[in-house]
Motif scaffolding. Sequence first.
Motif, PDB file in Angstrom:
ATOM      1  N   LEU A  52       0.818  -1.204   0.000  1.00 40.04           N
ATOM      2  CA  LEU A  52       0.000   0.000   0.000  1.00 40.04           C
ATOM      3  C   LEU A  52       0.856   1.260   0.000  1.00 40.04           C
ATOM      4  N   LEU A  53       1.922   1.257   0.794  1.00 40.57           N
ATOM      5  CA  LEU A  53       2.804   2.423   0.832  1.00 40.57           C
ATOM      6  C   LEU A  53       3.387   2.716  -0.544  1.00 40.57           C
ATOM      7  N   GLY A  54       3.799   1.668  -1.238  1.00 43.14           N
ATOM      8  CA  GLY A  54       4.342   1.853  -2.576  1.00 43.14           C
ATOM      9  C   GLY A  54       3.321   2.422  -3.536  1.00 43.14           C
ATOM     10  N   SER A  55       2.076   1.953  -3.437  1.00 44.73           N
ATOM     11  CA  SER A  55       1.023   2.446  -4.317  1.00 44.73           C
ATOM     12  C   SER A  55       0.702   3.905  -4.050  1.00 44.73           C
ATOM     13  N   LEU A  56       0.913   4.351  -2.808  1.00 48.55           N
ATOM     14  CA  LEU A  56       0.661   5.743  -2.466  1.00 48.55           C
ATOM     15  C   LEU A  56       1.828   6.648  -2.822  1.00 48.55           C
ATOM     16  N   LEU A  57       3.056   6.173  -2.528  1.00 49.07           N
ATOM     17  CA  LEU A  57       4.223   7.039  -2.637  1.00 49.07           C
ATOM     18  C   LEU A  57       4.816   7.101  -4.046  1.00 49.07           C
ATOM     19  N   THR A  58       4.832   5.976  -4.769  1.00 54.24           N
ATOM     20  CA  THR A  58       5.497   6.003  -6.070  1.00 54.24           C
ATOM     21  C   THR A  58       4.825   6.935  -7.085  1.00 54.24           C
ATOM     22  N   PRO A  59       3.487   7.022  -7.161  1.00 53.63           N
ATOM     23  CA  PRO A  59       2.922   8.034  -8.071  1.00 53.63           C
ATOM     24  C   PRO A  59       3.310   9.447  -7.641  1.00 53.63           C
ATOM     25  N   PHE A  60       3.383   9.669  -6.338  1.00 54.95           N
ATOM     26  CA  PHE A  60       3.766  10.970  -5.802  1.00 54.95           C
ATOM     27  C   PHE A  60       5.210  11.302  -6.175  1.00 54.95           C
ATOM     28  N   ILE A  61       6.097  10.322  -6.016  1.00 53.78           N
ATOM     29  CA  ILE A  61       7.504  10.498  -6.389  1.00 53.78           C
ATOM     30  C   ILE A  61       7.626  10.744  -7.886  1.00 53.78           C
ATOM     31  N   LEU A  62       6.855  10.008  -8.676  1.00 54.00           N
ATOM     32  CA  LEU A  62       6.879  10.173 -10.137  1.00 54.00           C
ATOM     33  C   LEU A  62       6.445  11.577 -10.537  1.00 54.00           C
ATOM     34  N   ILE A  63       5.416  12.103  -9.895  1.00 53.30           N
ATOM     35  CA  ILE A  63       4.939  13.460 -10.207  1.00 53.30           C
ATOM     36  C   ILE A  63       6.021  14.493  -9.884  1.00 53.30           C
ATOM     37  N   ILE A  64       6.682  14.338  -8.742  1.00 57.47           N
ATOM     38  CA  ILE A  64       7.744  15.275  -8.355  1.00 57.47           C
ATOM     39  C   ILE A  64       8.876  15.241  -9.377  1.00 57.47           C
ATOM     40  N   ASN A  65       9.293  14.042  -9.779  1.00 52.38           N
ATOM     41  CA  ASN A  65      10.355  13.916 -10.773  1.00 52.38           C
ATOM     42  C   ASN A  65       9.941  14.491 -12.111  1.00 52.38           C
ATOM     43  N   THR A  66       8.712  14.245 -12.518  1.00 49.10           N
ATOM     44  CA  THR A  66       8.227  14.761 -13.796  1.00 49.10           C
ATOM     45  C   THR A  66       8.219  16.284 -13.799  1.00 49.10           C
ATOM     46  N   PHE A  67       7.730  16.874 -12.699  1.00 56.92           N
ATOM     47  CA  PHE A  67       7.697  18.331 -12.597  1.00 56.92           C
ATOM     48  C   PHE A  67       9.106  18.915 -12.638  1.00 56.92           C
ATOM     49  N   ALA A  68      10.017  18.308 -11.861  1.00 57.93           N
ATOM     50  CA  ALA A  68      11.381  18.835 -11.805  1.00 57.93           C
ATOM     51  C   ALA A  68      12.107  18.671 -13.132  1.00 57.93           C
ATOM     52  N   THR A  69      11.914  17.542 -13.793  1.00 59.74           N
ATOM     53  CA  THR A  69      12.680  17.228 -15.003  1.00 59.74           C
ATOM     54  C   THR A  69      12.117  17.896 -16.248  1.00 59.74           C
ATOM     55  N   PHE A  70      10.791  17.946 -16.364  1.00 58.64           N
ATOM     56  CA  PHE A  70      10.197  18.380 -17.624  1.00 58.64           C
ATOM     57  C   PHE A  70       9.468  19.726 -17.552  1.00 58.64           C
ATOM     58  N   SER A  71       9.239  20.251 -16.357  1.00 59.29           N
ATOM     59  CA  SER A  71       8.476  21.494 -16.246  1.00 59.29           C
ATOM     60  C   SER A  71       9.330  22.705 -15.895  1.00 59.29           C
ATOM     61  N   LEU A  72      10.374  22.506 -15.128  1.00 61.33           N
ATOM     62  CA  LEU A  72      11.209  23.637 -14.738  1.00 61.33           C
ATOM     63  C   LEU A  72      12.032  24.129 -15.929  1.00 61.33           C
ATOM     64  N   PRO A  73      12.241  25.419 -16.048  1.00 59.38           N
ATOM     65  CA  PRO A  73      13.073  25.949 -17.140  1.00 59.38           C
ATOM     66  C   PRO A  73      14.511  25.489 -17.002  1.00 59.38           C
ATOM     67  N   SER A  74      15.207  25.393 -18.120  1.00 56.66           N
ATOM     68  CA  SER A  74      16.562  24.839 -18.138  1.00 56.66           C
ATOM     69  C   SER A  74      17.536  25.648 -17.294  1.00 56.66           C
ATOM     70  N   GLU A  75      17.304  26.984 -17.172  1.00 58.54           N
ATOM     71  CA  GLU A  75      18.242  27.791 -16.394  1.00 58.54           C
ATOM     72  C   GLU A  75      18.194  27.460 -14.911  1.00 58.54           C
ATOM     73  N   LEU A  76      17.061  26.920 -14.436  1.00 57.04           N
ATOM     74  CA  LEU A  76      16.971  26.537 -13.030  1.00 57.04           C
ATOM     75  C   LEU A  76      17.602  25.173 -12.764  1.00 57.04           C
ATOM     76  N   LYS A  77      17.976  24.458 -13.815  1.00 56.87           N
ATOM     77  CA  LYS A  77      18.583  23.139 -13.646  1.00 56.87           C
ATOM     78  C   LYS A  77      20.103  23.189 -13.645  1.00 56.87           C
ATOM     79  N   LEU A  78      20.662  24.352 -13.935  1.00 55.97           N
ATOM     80  CA  LEU A  78      22.115  24.465 -14.028  1.00 55.97           C
ATOM     81  C   LEU A  78      22.755  24.387 -12.647  1.00 55.97           C
ATOM     82  N   ALA A  79      23.879  23.693 -12.571  1.00 55.15           N
ATOM     83  CA  ALA A  79      24.647  23.632 -11.326  1.00 55.15           C
ATOM     84  C   ALA A  79      25.543  24.858 -11.263  1.00 55.15           C
ATOM     85  N   THR A  80      25.104  25.862 -10.505  1.00 57.78           N
ATOM     86  CA  THR A  80      25.835  27.129 -10.433  1.00 57.78           C
ATOM     87  C   THR A  80      26.498  27.278  -9.066  1.00 57.78           C
TER      88      THR A  80
END
Length: 318
Positions: A106-134
Amino acid sequence: MQFVNIEIFLTNINFLLLFLTTIFYLLHSASFLSSKFSFVPNLSILISCMFQAIFLGLRWFLSGHFPLSNLYESLLFLSLVLSGLLVFFNNQLQKSIKKENLIDSLLGSLLTPFILIINTFATFSLPSELKLATSLVPALKSNWLMMHVTFMVLSYGALLSGCLLAIAFLIVPLFSTTNNLEFGEIKNSNTVFFQKSPLSYDIQNEDKKDSYNDLIQILDNLSYRIIGFGFPLLTIGILSGAVWANQTWGSYWSWDPKETWALITWLVFAIYLHARISYGWIGKQSALIASFGFIIIWICYLGVNLLGKGLHSYGFFN
């Protein structure tokens, strides 16, 4: 450029792995996954956790500082925290559960979609300038960066996990066809009890025909104990931030929007724990507070930052 390609490879592979892991957990929860392959989702989230750790380690090596200096790194670190908590919880539950019941996966069914959404937002929604290691701005060049932000993100991960369980506690009765209790009610609090470890519990009355009552009580207990684990981390994070602020800006508290919402978050979960400990609020009452806390965390963590207001903002919409 070679390191950039490695980063892209790791994020893409991790996204695909998290997507498949989510599917595996959902299939396992719905009993569509054969028992011979029940280890697959737990193994895949462990591999995903390793990929995320390698990615952040690579960012640390490239930038020369702890990878928590912008929103992108912070989101990926939160994803790593949630993945690590899931791996830990899975390990503890496998050792503690004395019989097969609906809490499995049950924990996996609750948390993994949540983790996937966070990764999707960070990887595909944030502008490229915010991803730079400065390089760090002067205010962040402090040893307090690692302690303060790490404790805050760890607390967010634990509190969000507990809140998701509380939300599940409220939702499960709506889909149950074998509900022997009134909505959100727990009549026999001794059915589930904890031993030695906060996650160690035994299920009594094994002759029960219906495991539904066990499920909602386990959800309530786990939610309470995970939130109880995250609250001290939040407290330490806020206190360390105050000390850091005094060293940097000459004041422990300046009512910055981020500080204000962190205090509101702390008060919400302090009320939750006080209500449970002092007034015996269990079940639906405490789950509603935790569900409200879920919203407050996201306002504190993302809402203030994305508006680009205050000293803690990453300026996404600024």
